[in-house]
Motif scaffolding. Structure first.
Motif, mmCIF file in Angstrom:
data_model
loop_
_atom_site.group_PDB
_atom_site.id
_atom_site.type_symbol
_atom_site.label_atom_id
_atom_site.label_comp_id
_atom_site.label_asym_id
_atom_site.label_seq_id
_atom_site.Cartn_x
_atom_site.Cartn_y
_atom_site.Cartn_z
ATOM 1 N N LEU A 43 -5.914 -0.185 25.181
ATOM 2 C CA LEU A 43 -7.348 -0.339 25.436
ATOM 3 C C LEU A 43 -7.749 -1.806 25.451
ATOM 4 N N VAL A 44 -7.090 -2.621 24.634
ATOM 5 C CA VAL A 44 -7.302 -4.071 24.716
ATOM 6 C C VAL A 44 -6.805 -4.573 26.071
ATOM 7 N N ARG A 68 5.071 8.125 12.445
ATOM 8 C CA ARG A 68 5.773 7.894 13.710
ATOM 9 C C ARG A 68 5.165 8.708 14.849
ATOM 10 N N GLU A 69 4.733 9.911 14.572
ATOM 11 C CA GLU A 69 4.242 10.807 15.613
ATOM 12 C C GLU A 69 2.775 10.591 15.971
ATOM 13 N N VAL A 70 1.971 10.077 15.034
ATOM 14 C CA VAL A 70 0.540 9.949 15.292
ATOM 15 C C VAL A 70 0.055 8.506 15.168
ATOM 16 N N ALA A 71 0.309 7.882 14.046
ATOM 17 C CA ALA A 71 -0.233 6.536 13.812
ATOM 18 C C ALA A 71 0.352 5.524 14.795
ATOM 19 N N PHE A 72 1.639 5.547 15.009
ATOM 20 C CA PHE A 72 2.281 4.601 15.928
ATOM 21 C C PHE A 72 1.714 4.716 17.347
ATOM 22 N N PRO A 73 1.636 5.933 17.905
ATOM 23 C CA PRO A 73 1.029 6.039 19.241
ATOM 24 C C PRO A 73 -0.442 5.614 19.279
ATOM 25 N N LEU A 74 -1.180 5.865 18.209
ATOM 26 C CA LEU A 74 -2.582 5.450 18.191
ATOM 27 C C LEU A 74 -2.710 3.924 18.171
ATOM 28 N N ILE A 75 -1.809 3.263 17.484
ATOM 29 C CA ILE A 75 -1.790 1.791 17.495
ATOM 30 C C ILE A 75 -1.479 1.291 18.914
ATOM 31 N N LEU A 76 -0.525 1.930 19.572
ATOM 32 C CA LEU A 76 -0.197 1.555 20.954
ATOM 33 C C LEU A 76 -1.364 1.837 21.885
ATOM 34 N N LEU A 77 -2.065 2.948 21.672
ATOM 35 C CA LEU A 77 -3.235 3.258 22.483
ATOM 36 C C LEU A 77 -4.308 2.184 22.310
ATOM 37 N N ALA A 78 -4.511 1.741 21.083
ATOM 38 C CA ALA A 78 -5.480 0.663 20.842
ATOM 39 C C ALA A 78 -5.060 -0.598 21.593
ATOM 40 N N PHE A 79 -3.778 -0.919 21.589
ATOM 41 C CA PHE A 79 -3.256 -2.076 22.314
ATOM 42 C C PHE A 79 -3.503 -1.911 23.818
ATOM 43 N N ILE A 124 -10.551 -5.988 32.955
ATOM 44 C CA ILE A 124 -11.946 -6.153 33.349
ATOM 45 C C ILE A 124 -12.403 -7.594 33.142
ATOM 46 N N LEU A 125 -12.059 -8.171 32.007
ATOM 47 C CA LEU A 125 -12.358 -9.582 31.723
ATOM 48 C C LEU A 125 -11.031 -10.329 31.806
ATOM 49 N N PRO A 126 -10.877 -11.219 32.766
ATOM 50 C CA PRO A 126 -9.547 -11.800 33.016
ATOM 51 C C PRO A 126 -9.098 -12.779 31.931
ATOM 52 N N ILE A 127 -8.961 -12.260 30.721
ATOM 53 C CA ILE A 127 -8.530 -13.090 29.599
ATOM 54 C C ILE A 127 -7.065 -12.827 29.281
ATOM 55 N N LEU A 128 -6.671 -11.575 29.393
ATOM 56 C CA LEU A 128 -5.325 -11.149 29.029
ATOM 57 C C LEU A 128 -4.652 -10.479 30.228
ATOM 58 N N PRO A 129 -3.324 -10.482 30.262
ATOM 59 C CA PRO A 129 -2.619 -9.763 31.340
ATOM 60 C C PRO A 129 -2.633 -8.262 31.049
ATOM 61 N N GLY A 130 -3.749 -7.622 31.349
ATOM 62 C CA GLY A 130 -3.998 -6.256 30.918
ATOM 63 C C GLY A 130 -2.972 -5.228 31.360
ATOM 64 N N LEU A 131 -2.610 -5.214 32.632
ATOM 65 C CA LEU A 131 -1.653 -4.214 33.106
ATOM 66 C C LEU A 131 -0.291 -4.411 32.457
ATOM 67 N N ALA A 170 -5.247 0.688 35.651
ATOM 68 C CA ALA A 170 -5.070 0.649 34.191
ATOM 69 C C ALA A 170 -5.418 1.996 33.567
ATOM 70 N N LEU A 171 -6.522 2.593 33.995
ATOM 71 C CA LEU A 171 -6.901 3.907 33.469
ATOM 72 C C LEU A 171 -5.854 4.963 33.820
#
Length: 165
Positions: free
Chosen positions: A18-19, A5-16, A25-32, A151-152
């Motif tokens: 970054l997508v 809960r404290e590490v893996a979950f936030p890292l999964i969200l961070l990966a999301f 940058i590439l207008p494929i997904l609603p990034g913000l 976004a950054l």
């Protein structure tokens, strides 16, 4: 279970997130919106205590600003290049319709075609119509830069929220 809960979950969200940054940058997904949604999920699961509410409110404001900044930058750049308000409106409508019919490039393509067509019909000068079209394209480029910076900033603020827990 706490490490998950404290590490893996936030890292999964961070990966999301970054997508989502890639989607800005590439207008494929609603990034913000993706970055904001990941922060919302984080807040719902981990809680909004402490500075979480203020940071999430700031993330929400940044997402809303970033969601309209492209229209402002594109329209403003086209107007500075000589485009009429009607042409800018047609370009924005073309961007909306094109985004729905042929994502990810349809919006930009129909916006460029729309502004060129209206300006050519209005001025009967393809060079001036092309100047307005170029102005719209330049505004689009600046919009990508500004949205990427937003976004950054959003990801950075979320990292502060996560690491301050």
């Amino acid at each position: 279970m706490d490490a998950l809960r404290e590490v893996a979950f936030p890292l999964i969200l961070l990966a999301f997130m970054l997508v989502g940054l890639l989607g800005v940058i590439l207008p494929i997904l609603p990034g913000l919106v993706m970055i904001w949604a990941a922060a919302l999920v984080y807040g719902l699961v981990m809680g909004f205590e402490g500075s979480g509410i203020a940071l999430f409110a700031l993330l929400t404001v940044l997402m809303l600003i970033g969601s309209v900044v492209d229209n402002v930058l594109m329209g403003g750049s086209a107007r500075r290049s000589g485009a009429s308000w009607v042409a800018v409106g047609v370009a924005l409508l073309g961007a909306l319709v094109g985004s729905l019919l042929w994502p990810p490039l349809g919006g930009l393509l129909l916006a460029l075609i729309g502004i060129f067509a209206v300006e050519y019909l209005r001025l009967r000068d393809w060079r001036k119509a092309l100047d307005s079209t170029r102005g719209l394209a330049v505004g689009c480029g600046w919009a990508v830069v500004v949205r990427a910076l937003i976004a950054l900033l959003m990801i950075g603020l979320w990292l502060v929220w996560w690491l301050a827990r």
